[in-house]
Design an enzyme around this catalytic site. Structure first.
Site, PDB file in Angstrom:
ATOM      1  N   PHE A 197       0.859  -1.174   0.000  1.00  0.00           N
ATOM      2  CA  PHE A 197       0.000   0.000   0.000  1.00  0.00           C
ATOM      3  C   PHE A 197       0.898   1.228   0.000  1.00  0.00           C
ATOM      4  O   PHE A 197       1.643   1.470   0.951  1.00  0.00           O
ATOM      5  CB  PHE A 197      -0.946  -0.012   1.200  1.00  0.00           C
ATOM      6  CG  PHE A 197      -2.234  -0.724   0.908  1.00  0.00           C
ATOM      7  CD1 PHE A 197      -3.419  -0.030   0.768  1.00  0.00           C
ATOM      8  CD2 PHE A 197      -2.247  -2.099   0.729  1.00  0.00           C
ATOM      9  CE1 PHE A 197      -4.598  -0.688   0.460  1.00  0.00           C
ATOM     10  CE2 PHE A 197      -3.415  -2.768   0.431  1.00  0.00           C
ATOM     11  CZ  PHE A 197      -4.598  -2.060   0.292  1.00  0.00           C
ATOM     12  N   CYS A 205      -4.759  15.477  -0.609  1.00  0.00           N
ATOM     13  CA  CYS A 205      -6.063  15.158  -1.179  1.00  0.00           C
ATOM     14  C   CYS A 205      -6.700  16.447  -1.681  1.00  0.00           C
ATOM     15  O   CYS A 205      -6.425  17.530  -1.144  1.00  0.00           O
ATOM     16  CB  CYS A 205      -6.970  14.497  -0.130  1.00  0.00           C
ATOM     17  SG  CYS A 205      -8.565  13.943  -0.791  1.00  0.00           S
ATOM     18  N   CYS A 261     -15.291  16.064   1.369  1.00  0.00           N
ATOM     19  CA  CYS A 261     -15.411  14.736   1.987  1.00  0.00           C
ATOM     20  C   CYS A 261     -15.216  14.884   3.491  1.00  0.00           C
ATOM     21  O   CYS A 261     -14.148  15.283   3.946  1.00  0.00           O
ATOM     22  CB  CYS A 261     -14.363  13.783   1.409  1.00  0.00           C
ATOM     23  SG  CYS A 261     -14.380  12.137   2.155  1.00  0.00           S
ATOM     24  N   CYS A 281     -13.653  10.922   5.984  1.00  0.00           N
ATOM     25  CA  CYS A 281     -12.399  10.197   5.808  1.00  0.00           C
ATOM     26  C   CYS A 281     -11.782   9.854   7.163  1.00  0.00           C
ATOM     27  O   CYS A 281     -11.738  10.681   8.070  1.00  0.00           O
ATOM     28  CB  CYS A 281     -11.415  11.035   4.997  1.00  0.00           C
ATOM     29  SG  CYS A 281      -9.829  10.225   4.710  1.00  0.00           S
ATOM     30  N   ASP A 282     -11.284   8.603   7.284  1.00  0.00           N
ATOM     31  CA  ASP A 282     -10.668   8.167   8.539  1.00  0.00           C
ATOM     32  C   ASP A 282      -9.174   7.882   8.365  1.00  0.00           C
ATOM     33  O   ASP A 282      -8.573   7.155   9.150  1.00  0.00           O
ATOM     34  CB  ASP A 282     -11.374   6.916   9.082  1.00  0.00           C
ATOM     35  CG  ASP A 282     -11.328   5.743   8.110  1.00  0.00           C
ATOM     36  OD1 ASP A 282     -10.788   5.914   6.986  1.00  0.00           O
ATOM     37  OD2 ASP A 282     -11.816   4.653   8.470  1.00  0.00           O
ATOM     38  N   THR A 283      -8.561   8.457   7.329  1.00  0.00           N
ATOM     39  CA  THR A 283      -7.177   8.152   6.980  1.00  0.00           C
ATOM     40  C   THR A 283      -6.281   9.357   7.196  1.00  0.00           C
ATOM     41  O   THR A 283      -6.644  10.481   6.848  1.00  0.00           O
ATOM     42  CB  THR A 283      -7.089   7.722   5.500  1.00  0.00           C
ATOM     43  OG1 THR A 283      -7.929   6.585   5.297  1.00  0.00           O
ATOM     44  CG2 THR A 283      -5.668   7.367   5.126  1.00  0.00           C
ATOM     45  N   GLU A 327      -6.638   3.489  -5.938  1.00  0.00           N
ATOM     46  CA  GLU A 327      -7.906   3.764  -5.267  1.00  0.00           C
ATOM     47  C   GLU A 327      -8.081   5.273  -5.267  1.00  0.00           C
ATOM     48  O   GLU A 327      -7.343   5.994  -4.585  1.00  0.00           O
ATOM     49  CB  GLU A 327      -7.889   3.201  -3.842  1.00  0.00           C
ATOM     50  CG  GLU A 327      -7.812   1.689  -3.804  1.00  0.00           C
ATOM     51  CD  GLU A 327      -7.912   1.108  -2.400  1.00  0.00           C
ATOM     52  OE1 GLU A 327      -7.807   1.891  -1.423  1.00  0.00           O
ATOM     53  OE2 GLU A 327      -8.082  -0.106  -2.285  1.00  0.00           O
ATOM     54  N   HIS A 344      -9.590  -6.223   6.644  1.00  0.00           N
ATOM     55  CA  HIS A 344      -8.309  -5.996   7.320  1.00  0.00           C
ATOM     56  C   HIS A 344      -8.526  -5.461   8.732  1.00  0.00           C
ATOM     57  O   HIS A 344      -7.777  -5.816   9.650  1.00  0.00           O
ATOM     58  CB  HIS A 344      -7.425  -5.048   6.509  1.00  0.00           C
ATOM     59  CG  HIS A 344      -8.055  -3.737   6.189  1.00  0.00           C
ATOM     60  ND1 HIS A 344      -9.156  -3.603   5.370  1.00  0.00           N
ATOM     61  CD2 HIS A 344      -7.733  -2.475   6.583  1.00  0.00           C
ATOM     62  CE1 HIS A 344      -9.483  -2.332   5.273  1.00  0.00           C
ATOM     63  NE2 HIS A 344      -8.638  -1.622   5.999  1.00  0.00           N
TER      64      HIS A 344
END
Length: 217
Positions: free
Chosen positions: A26, A32, A47, A50-52, A121, A211
């Site tokens: 990854f 972003c 957005c 988002c949890d990233t 992605e 995951h």
């Protein structure tokens, strides 16, 4: 020479969508175009869920890489450290943030030259390079997608906005259509709602973040 900013790079199993269970590097690019990544900006972002963490280059194996060859060599080293193999038959998932702010044909070619398949992605608001092996688009409400074809469309569900309903995307040219329950404090309800929609609309399949369920990054 272009410099690529990478938040983190690590080997794990793909946990979502049609490639679930496949070992992959990854490669998370920083930045972003739908949110700054800073909590103070979340309420005004396009957005909001988002949890990233995609801010900066301070994550695992993160950094700045000058040129496509340096970036690809770094991916090989991350893959080899975990698997003991070279890049032959390896798989790279380019993600973010929004990877298409940085990912280009030069980087894809360098990864291909080292034996990797390359997937992305993306939120779909930028066109994907034609040389990619796998294109996954995850549309977000209040954004206009321009990438209207690919391998899979993965919609976080539910999103309350009208323009983020599944029927808006069902006629696009993708091989697979997934609903992925939103990961928030109503997750159980979101899973039930997504499962119900998929049963009533068989074109769509349920995608769980496996995951997270088994404790992988």
């Amino acid at each position: 020479m272009k410099t690529y900013s990478v938040k983190e790079a690590y080997v794990t199993l793909q946990g979502e969508g049609a490639q679930t269970g496949r070992a992959a590097v990854f490669l998370r690019f920083a930045g972003c175009n739908l949110w700054s990544g800073l909590e103070r900006d979340r309420e005004t972002a396009v957005c909001k869920f988002c949890d990233t963490d995609f801010v900066g280059t301070d994550g695992e194996n993160g950094g700045k890489f000058k040129g496509a060859e340096a970036l690809a060599d770094h991916v090989v080293s991350v893959w080899r450290e975990k698997t003991g193999e070279s890049g032959a038959q390896g798989y790279v998932v380019c993600t973010g943030g929004e990877p298409l702010l940085q990912l280009d044909e030069a980087a894809i070619a360098a990864l291909h030259a080292r034996g990797f398949e390359v997937g992305v992605e993306t939120n779909g608001t930028l066109p994907a390079p034609s040389s990619l092996d796998w294109v996954c688009v995850s549309p977000k409400a209040n954004s206009e997608i321009v990438q209207l074809r690919g391998n899979e469309l993965k919609l976080v569900y539910p999103q309350t906005e009208t323009e983020a309903q599944p029927d808006r995307f069902a006629a696009l040219q993708f091989e697979h259509f997934f609903l992925q329950p939103k990961d928030d404090n109503r997750q159980a309800e979101n899973i039930a709602a997504a499962a119900d929609y998929c049963m009533k609309h068989p074109k769509w399949r349920l995608s769980l973040q496996t995951h997270k369920l088994i404790g992988l990054p």
